[in-house]
Design a protein around this motif. Structure first.
Motif, short mmCIF file in Angstrom:
data_model
loop_
_atom_site.label_atom_id
_atom_site.label_comp_id
_atom_site.label_asym_id
_atom_site.label_seq_id
_atom_site.Cartn_x
_atom_site.Cartn_y
_atom_site.Cartn_z
N ARG A 144 0.79 -1.23 -0.04
CA ARG A 144 -0.13 -0.07 -0.13
C ARG A 144 0.76 1.01 0.00
O ARG A 144 1.60 1.38 0.96
CB ARG A 144 -0.90 0.07 1.18
N HIS A 204 1.56 -3.60 3.90
CA HIS A 204 0.57 -3.48 4.86
C HIS A 204 0.99 -4.07 6.05
O HIS A 204 1.20 -5.41 6.30
CB HIS A 204 -0.77 -4.06 4.22
N ASP A 235 1.42 6.97 5.36
CA ASP A 235 0.26 6.34 6.07
C ASP A 235 -0.29 7.01 7.23
O ASP A 235 0.69 7.42 7.89
CB ASP A 235 0.72 4.80 6.35
N ASP A 276 -3.14 6.58 10.08
CA ASP A 276 -4.52 5.73 10.68
C ASP A 276 -5.15 6.48 11.92
O ASP A 276 -4.42 7.02 12.73
CB ASP A 276 -3.97 4.46 11.41
#
Length: 514
Positions: A284, A289, A486, A488
């Motif tokens: 990703r 990932h 990334d 989250d």
């Protein structure tokens, strides 16, 4: 120019890269001591490229030294686990659930002391120096040489771990001390386990890093040495000495990063077929990932950064038994060139099947001409079914997925996987793992718990992003190259105060001089 090396269970791969150009690649047998295999790989690379060692600006290595030591239960230092959390956490002492052989291997001793914090940062109980002094005296008496300190919710507030390390360090000079808030994530037992493992590997890490440095220097290379981390980024030797657990999944991670580099695809499934196993994972934004739950390593539950990779016992060295038909999971490993049929041995392996099918030109094809064509066809079909099922398990949607096959054993992967689609096998696929090491970036990560009040979300995210970028730059990344790869956000509805876990990862190009 830079050199990338990846040590696998069967082969040690090495590449010489200048920018985005692969100048040379070699594949040599992994040796039992690993380090001499790296020396062989460096010599083979110089013979293949004829380069001046002085022109090498950096050497990047992905090594199995540390995870192999844990799996085999060898070279582990006698270790104490100091947990700060009383009067809570009595029910499950440190190292609960560990395989008994590994508890014996680290001569594990546990010490429960007062301390720790609640999720909102409030103190459970004050730290008590007298308890730590008694623990230190017992640790000294028993000859334990490593200490793992874990405090309840230390990722939220690491105050007690830092204070305990100062006290224990003064009382136990020369003892390796690992702190859990620097290693694992939320989840006391898993974070504590990872910290105990890291502490137990500390002495080995010092020896291995010194050995790797000596091996590189003996090859005439005067350049910085870096080791691959679990998340697809690099760390310098000093960081590797402190955090050897950060290398545990560097093999499959290197292959996945190499697949992204060679294929130009940042979002795809990667099938890495080596001599012993096939590792399947998803990329990703060009990075593996990461697993969202705890990861078991050698039977020990941990929660440090690891890629979400599915490994199956299938590789070029996998044994093929015919009555009944069974492929792997055991492998001849680095003995392939002695035991496989095509090399004059007496063991039927997947490599023999590939040569008999005309998929590979390895060894002496005349030695497998007698294989039953029907057996060869059935084995190839079974291999395709196993790999296709593994890809189906790791992908996150039913949409068509680009599949990139890498590794020396990728010749076993059929051109099309049923239910998945066509397979892309890029140039230099056999040494994608070493290419992934050579082209890896420097990363920085922030993983914290926040109480998100009204109108604070954007500010907290920006602060986390800036901190992640700052960590990457501090670790050696070129400031202008760092990007957020990334983000989250996980709201924790079961906690008060709009608690949210924010994780941000940044990565940038390594600055090399000379």
């Amino acid at each position: 120019m830079r050199i990338g090396i990846d040590v696998g269970g069967t082969n040690t791969d090495a590449v010489l890269i200048d920018g985005r150009t692969v100048l040379a690649e070699t594949k040599t047998a992994t040796t039992e001591d690993v380090t001499s295999g790296i020396a062989d790989a460096l010599a083979a690379l110089r013979a293949a490229a004829g380069h001046d060692p002085a022109s090498v600006q950096g050497v990047m290595i992905g090594t199995t030294h540390f995870v192999n030591a844990l799996v085999e239960g060898r070279d582990l230092a006698p270790t104490a686990a100091v947990r700060l959390g009383l009067p809570a956490t009595r029910a499950l002492p440190p190292m609960s659930g560990w395989p008994e052989r590994l508890v014996r291997a680290v001569r594990g001793r546990s010490y429960l002391c007062h301390g720790g914090h609640e999720i909102d940062g409030r103190t459970i109980s004050p730290l008590r120096r007298d308890e730590l002094e008694r623990a230190a005296e017992d640790i000294r008496r028993r000859g334990l040489r490593a200490v793992a300190v874990s405090s309840v919710y230390s990722p939220v507030n690491a105050e007690f771990e830092i204070e305990a390390a100062e006290i224990l360090g003064a009382l136990l000079p020369g003892v390796t001390i690992s702190l859990s808030h620097l290693i694992g994530r939320m989840g006391l037992l898993e974070r504590e386990n990872a910290t105990v493992v890291n502490a137990a590997l500390g002495e080995l890490a010092v020896r291995i890093c010194a050995g790797l440095g000596a091996t590189v220097a003996a090859a005439g290379i005067d350049a910085p040495l870096y080791l691959s981390q679990n998340d697809g980024t690099l760390m310098d030797v000093e960081h590797a000495r402190r955090f050897p657990v950060s290398t545990f999944a560097s093999g499959p991670t290197n292959s996945m990063r190499g697949a992204a580099f060679l294929s130009g695809s940042g979002d795809c499934a990667v099938v890495d077929v080596g001599g012993t196993t096939t590792d399947v994972g998803m990329l990703r934004n060009g990075f593996p990932h990461e697993a969202g739950t705890e990861i078991s390593v050698a039977g020990i539950r941990t929660n440090f950064r690891m890629p979400d990779v599915l490994s199956i016992g299938l590789g070029g060295g996998s044994r093929v038994r015919t009555d009944p038909l069974r492929i792997g999971p055991d492998s001849v490993g680095y003995r392939l060139t002695r035991e496989a049929l095509v090399f004059g041995g007496d063991t039927l392996t997947c490599t023999d099947v590939a040569v008999a099918a005309g998929m590979a030109d390895i060894g002496d094809a005349r030695l497998v001409r007698g294989l039953d064509p029907e057996l060869v066809a059935v084995v190839r079909e079974r291999i395709g079914e196993s790999i296709g099922a593994a890809v189906d398990r790791v992908r996150t949607s039913g949409a068509t997925t680009t599949v990139v096959a890498v590794g020396g054993g990728s010749i076993l992967v059929p051109d099309t996987l049923t239910g998945v689609g066509r397979v892309h096998r890029p140039e230099h696929h056999a040494t994608a793992n070493a290419i992934g090491a050579a082209t890896a970036q420097i990363g920085g990560e922030v993983d914290r718990m926040c109480s998100v009040g009204p109108g604070q979300r954007e500010r907290l995210l920006d602060e986390a992003k800036q901190e992640a970028v700052g960590k990457a730059v501090a670790a050696g990344a070129a400031p202008g190259s760092v990007q957020i790869v990334d983000v989250d956000e996980v709201p924790l509805a079961y906690l008060p105060g709009n608690a949210t876990r924010i994780r941000v990862k940044a990565a940038g190009d390594l600055v090399l001089t000379g």
